[in-house]
Design a protein around this motif. Sequence first.
Motif, mmCIF file in Angstrom:
data_model
loop_
_atom_site.group_PDB
_atom_site.id
_atom_site.type_symbol
_atom_site.label_atom_id
_atom_site.label_comp_id
_atom_site.label_asym_id
_atom_site.label_seq_id
_atom_site.Cartn_x
_atom_site.Cartn_y
_atom_site.Cartn_z
ATOM 1 N N GLY A 93 0.664 -1.162 -0.067
ATOM 2 C CA GLY A 93 -0.079 -0.129 0.072
ATOM 3 C C GLY A 93 0.882 1.256 0.059
ATOM 4 N N GLY A 136 0.230 -15.132 -2.592
ATOM 5 C CA GLY A 136 -0.738 -15.246 -3.892
ATOM 6 C C GLY A 136 -0.869 -13.732 -4.356
ATOM 7 N N GLY A 164 -5.573 -9.357 0.279
ATOM 8 C CA GLY A 164 -5.380 -7.845 0.631
ATOM 9 C C GLY A 164 -4.328 -7.077 -0.121
ATOM 10 N N ILE A 165 -3.485 -7.721 -0.943
ATOM 11 C CA ILE A 165 -2.389 -6.865 -1.403
ATOM 12 C C ILE A 165 -3.110 -6.113 -2.567
ATOM 13 C CG2 ILE A 165 -0.276 -7.018 -3.096
ATOM 14 C CD1 ILE A 165 0.278 -9.699 -1.698
ATOM 15 N N GLY A 225 0.232 -15.356 2.140
ATOM 16 C CA GLY A 225 0.245 -16.299 1.276
ATOM 17 C C GLY A 225 1.073 -16.311 -0.088
ATOM 18 N N ARG A 284 12.511 -7.674 3.725
ATOM 19 C CA ARG A 284 12.130 -8.230 4.878
ATOM 20 C C ARG A 284 10.730 -8.949 4.773
ATOM 21 N NH1 ARG A 284 7.476 -6.903 3.877
ATOM 22 N NH2 ARG A 284 6.626 -4.727 4.276
ATOM 23 N N ASP A 325 0.300 1.561 7.461
ATOM 24 C CA ASP A 325 1.159 0.976 8.311
ATOM 25 C C ASP A 325 0.724 -0.535 8.939
ATOM 26 O OD1 ASP A 325 -0.921 2.311 9.436
ATOM 27 O OD2 ASP A 325 0.201 2.825 11.356
ATOM 28 N N VAL A 358 7.690 5.290 12.645
ATOM 29 C CA VAL A 358 6.690 6.464 12.837
ATOM 30 C C VAL A 358 6.134 6.339 14.418
ATOM 31 C CG1 VAL A 358 4.697 7.521 12.378
ATOM 32 C CG2 VAL A 358 6.275 7.011 10.616
ATOM 33 N N PRO A 390 0.631 2.117 13.993
ATOM 34 C CA PRO A 390 0.208 3.195 15.269
ATOM 35 C C PRO A 390 -0.901 3.913 14.759
ATOM 36 C CG PRO A 390 2.322 3.265 14.390
ATOM 37 C CD PRO A 390 1.975 2.393 13.409
ATOM 38 N N ASP A 449 9.703 3.464 6.776
ATOM 39 C CA ASP A 449 9.271 2.120 7.181
ATOM 40 C C ASP A 449 10.118 1.729 8.622
ATOM 41 O OD1 ASP A 449 7.621 -0.166 5.874
ATOM 42 O OD2 ASP A 449 8.948 -0.937 7.212
ATOM 43 N N LYS A 450 9.678 1.048 9.328
ATOM 44 C CA LYS A 450 10.099 0.774 10.588
ATOM 45 C C LYS A 450 11.321 -0.490 10.227
ATOM 46 C CE LYS A 450 6.857 -2.397 12.297
ATOM 47 N NZ LYS A 450 7.240 -3.844 11.713
ATOM 48 N N ARG A 452 7.095 -12.407 -0.156
ATOM 49 C CA ARG A 452 6.827 -10.791 0.200
ATOM 50 C C ARG A 452 8.391 -10.113 0.401
ATOM 51 N NH1 ARG A 452 1.974 -9.335 1.995
ATOM 52 N NH2 ARG A 452 2.920 -7.088 2.112
ATOM 53 N N ASP A 470 -4.068 -2.656 4.861
ATOM 54 C CA ASP A 470 -4.521 -3.114 5.907
ATOM 55 C C ASP A 470 -4.842 -2.404 7.257
ATOM 56 O OD1 ASP A 470 -4.383 -5.611 4.898
ATOM 57 O OD2 ASP A 470 -2.859 -6.445 6.351
HETATM 58 C C1 LIG Z 1 -1.124 -15.505 6.794
HETATM 59 C C2 LIG Z 1 -1.510 -14.466 5.825
HETATM 60 C C3 LIG Z 1 -1.687 -14.867 4.499
HETATM 61 C C4 LIG Z 1 -1.976 -13.796 3.575
HETATM 62 N N1 LIG Z 1 -2.183 -14.219 2.267
HETATM 63 C C5 LIG Z 1 -2.373 -13.449 1.247
HETATM 64 C C6 LIG Z 1 -2.327 -13.605 -0.212
HETATM 65 O O1 LIG Z 1 -1.930 -14.772 -0.476
HETATM 66 N N2 LIG Z 1 -2.480 -12.708 -1.147
HETATM 67 C C7 LIG Z 1 -2.758 -11.380 -0.862
HETATM 68 O O2 LIG Z 1 -3.095 -10.522 -1.456
HETATM 69 N N3 LIG Z 1 -2.894 -10.918 0.659
HETATM 70 C C8 LIG Z 1 -2.829 -12.011 1.549
HETATM 71 N N4 LIG Z 1 -2.817 -11.586 2.905
HETATM 72 C C9 LIG Z 1 -3.224 -10.059 3.248
HETATM 73 C C10 LIG Z 1 -1.980 -9.142 2.978
HETATM 74 O O3 LIG Z 1 -0.608 -9.637 3.540
HETATM 75 C C11 LIG Z 1 -1.925 -7.859 3.459
HETATM 76 O O4 LIG Z 1 -3.495 -7.112 3.078
HETATM 77 C C12 LIG Z 1 -1.231 -6.817 2.814
HETATM 78 O O5 LIG Z 1 0.159 -7.061 3.143
HETATM 79 C C13 LIG Z 1 -1.622 -5.309 2.921
HETATM 80 O O6 LIG Z 1 -0.686 -4.534 2.651
HETATM 81 P P1 LIG Z 1 -0.249 -3.017 3.456
HETATM 82 O O7 LIG Z 1 0.720 -2.300 2.543
HETATM 83 O O8 LIG Z 1 -1.462 -2.319 3.688
HETATM 84 O O9 LIG Z 1 0.550 -3.463 4.854
HETATM 85 P P2 LIG Z 1 1.771 -4.431 5.190
HETATM 86 O O10 LIG Z 1 2.031 -5.101 4.184
HETATM 87 O O11 LIG Z 1 1.564 -4.910 6.510
HETATM 88 O O12 LIG Z 1 2.827 -3.124 5.187
HETATM 89 C C14 LIG Z 1 2.819 -2.271 6.189
HETATM 90 C C15 LIG Z 1 4.135 -1.707 6.413
HETATM 91 O O13 LIG Z 1 4.218 -0.739 7.462
HETATM 92 C C16 LIG Z 1 5.255 -0.942 8.046
HETATM 93 N N5 LIG Z 1 5.068 -0.248 9.681
HETATM 94 C C17 LIG Z 1 4.300 -0.841 10.267
HETATM 95 N N6 LIG Z 1 4.212 0.039 11.684
HETATM 96 C C18 LIG Z 1 5.219 1.097 11.174
HETATM 97 C C19 LIG Z 1 5.853 2.070 12.010
HETATM 98 N N7 LIG Z 1 5.068 2.431 13.110
HETATM 99 N N8 LIG Z 1 6.411 3.093 11.400
HETATM 100 C C20 LIG Z 1 6.798 2.716 9.909
HETATM 101 N N9 LIG Z 1 6.495 1.741 9.542
HETATM 102 C C21 LIG Z 1 5.631 0.721 10.058
HETATM 103 C C22 LIG Z 1 5.544 -2.457 8.026
HETATM 104 O O14 LIG Z 1 7.065 -2.590 8.438
HETATM 105 C C23 LIG Z 1 5.322 -2.627 6.727
HETATM 106 O O15 LIG Z 1 6.351 -2.588 5.913
HETATM 107 C C24 LIG Z 1 -2.270 -12.714 3.855
HETATM 108 C C25 LIG Z 1 -2.453 -12.014 5.086
HETATM 109 C C26 LIG Z 1 -1.673 -13.036 6.170
HETATM 110 C C27 LIG Z 1 -1.736 -12.535 7.639
#
Ligand SMILES: Cc1cc2nc3c(=O)[nH]c(=O)nc-3n(C[C@H](O)[C@H](O)[C@H](O)COP(=O)(O)OP(=O)(O)OC[C@H]3O[C@@H](n4cnc5c(N)ncnc54)[C@H](O)[C@@H]3O)c2cc1C
Length: 435
Positions: free
Chosen positions: A32, A64, A330-331, A62, A57, A184, A147, A189, A51-52, A123, A318
């Motif tokens: 995101g 996918g 969720g990706i 999954g 990392r 995040d 943050v 947070p 990013d923290k 990932r 998320d």
């Molecule tokens: C077991 C499991 C399986 C899944 N399988 C799939 C799948 O196969 N396909 C799919 O599409 N989705 C899947 N999902 C959902 C998917 O992982 C998430 O929806 C997706 O990662 C959301 O992306 P995002 O960028 O919103 O958040 P995230 O990927 O969680 O990224 C958030 C980022 O914020 C950073 N962050 C957090 N706190 C701070 C802070 N205080 N300061 C600075 N940075 C911070 C973190 O380090 C991280 O890099 C799965 C989830 C789980 C738990």
Amino acid sequence: MVTSTMVASPMTAAPLDPVTHADVAVVGAGPGGAAAAAHLAARGRDVVVLDKDRFPRDKVCGDGLTPRVIRELLDLGLHDEAHGRAEGFAVQRGLRIHGGSVAMELPWPELDDWPNWGGTATRRVFDLTLARAAQRAGARLAEQHAVTGPVWRDPSQSRVAGVAWRDAEGRTGVVRAPVVIAADGAGGPMGKHLGITRRTERPMAVAARSYYRSSRADEPWISSFLDLTDADGQLLSGYGWVFPLDDGTINVGLGLLSTSAEFGAVSYRGLLESWSAGMAGQWETTPANRVGAVKTGPIPMGFNKTPLHQRGVLLVGDAGGMVNPMNGEGISYAMEAARLAAEVVDHTLSTRRTSDLDAYDRALRERIGGYYTLGRIFTELVGDPRVMRICTTYGMPYRPLMRLVFKMMAHLTDDRPADAKDVILNSLQRLAPAA
Ligand SMILES: Cc1cc2nc3c(=O)[nH]c(=O)nc-3n(C[C@H](O)[C@H](O)[C@H](O)COP(=O)(O)OP(=O)(O)OC[C@H]3O[C@@H](n4cnc5c(N)ncnc54)[C@H](O)[C@@H]3O)c2cc1C
């Protein structure tokens, strides 16, 4: 469009000054945050993304990538990755769904609006790819900068003015920006600082995953399992997946919806180990083939944190609970929301009218809200094992029905459909009140 070929090469970022100014501060460089930063930077905006962690990392997932993700990758100019030509990326033809004693292969649908293939990438690889794409577009990425909360423009906290950070060496500082994108993740947070709590009436899931070396890692299908059994043939709770990866391993996982009776009352790791033992004969999921630990994570669904904009802060991915309740994906939703956020923020930076940011919340609900309302009903139904058993017994053998269900769960229809299935699914989404 961000044009670049990818790039797992390291890129250095200048350390942040204690006070750094930007047009937009993005918290989190997952799919995101990185996509939002890439789109905004490509529009000429000065973006700092914090990013923290340091990339690459791990992130529990999954791994996918549905056609919705492939479309976002193409839109970002990441063609080699989208087509599985880049190292670490694999492509598959569709889904093999297992239920009862039946397994059915369902190719990704042929549509005008969506690619007809999906993929997988760990990932570590996927998120690094997007973070580097954001940097190449011109965004400043500050890794290992956690943050600690928003910075407000006034004591009444009516409007954000940036974010405060602490780096790995304990240095602190602020990024001053009129707009903040909070990407995040599920446990980040920013929502807490804004006073946003999870809407408990909305579904969520908890899932566990593990990697195994397997000679089936080059399969052209991702697999999902509607019923899971252990080595003694005993039925286990939850729904499972096996996703083949480019590195010779398979991602094996299972999840439980909050609507199921066992939610929170079982050991997810234990369940995954029992299920893996039960299918070791077919998938080589033995303890000896396991790579790394079993890990678990939350899956926040159906916009379970709202509003998606307040006081100059936009929630993306998320952080806003944007996972599709029907399939746990969720990706793509994080990346689509990021693209929309970038459009709205770019416009608002020109008009300088903060209220214009409300268009983000409205547009997302308009696009996805009806579908997520259907998703909530769906999770209520499939949380009941009796309903699931009826569906598996009577639905699984019928290919046309399974194709319709697959399209619905994957949220893949054309806007201007030529196909009767799409007309039905689009109408249902329009009729359902937006979540
Ligand atoms: C077991 C499991 C399986 C899944 N399988 C799939 C799948 O196969 N396909 C799919 O599409 N989705 C899947 N999902 C959902 C998917 O992982 C998430 O929806 C997706 O990662 C959301 O992306 P995002 O960028 O919103 O958040 P995230 O990927 O969680 O990224 C958030 C980022 O914020 C950073 N962050 C957090 N706190 C701070 C802070 N205080 N300061 C600075 N940075 C911070 C973190 O380090 C991280 O890099 C799965 C989830 C789980 C738990």
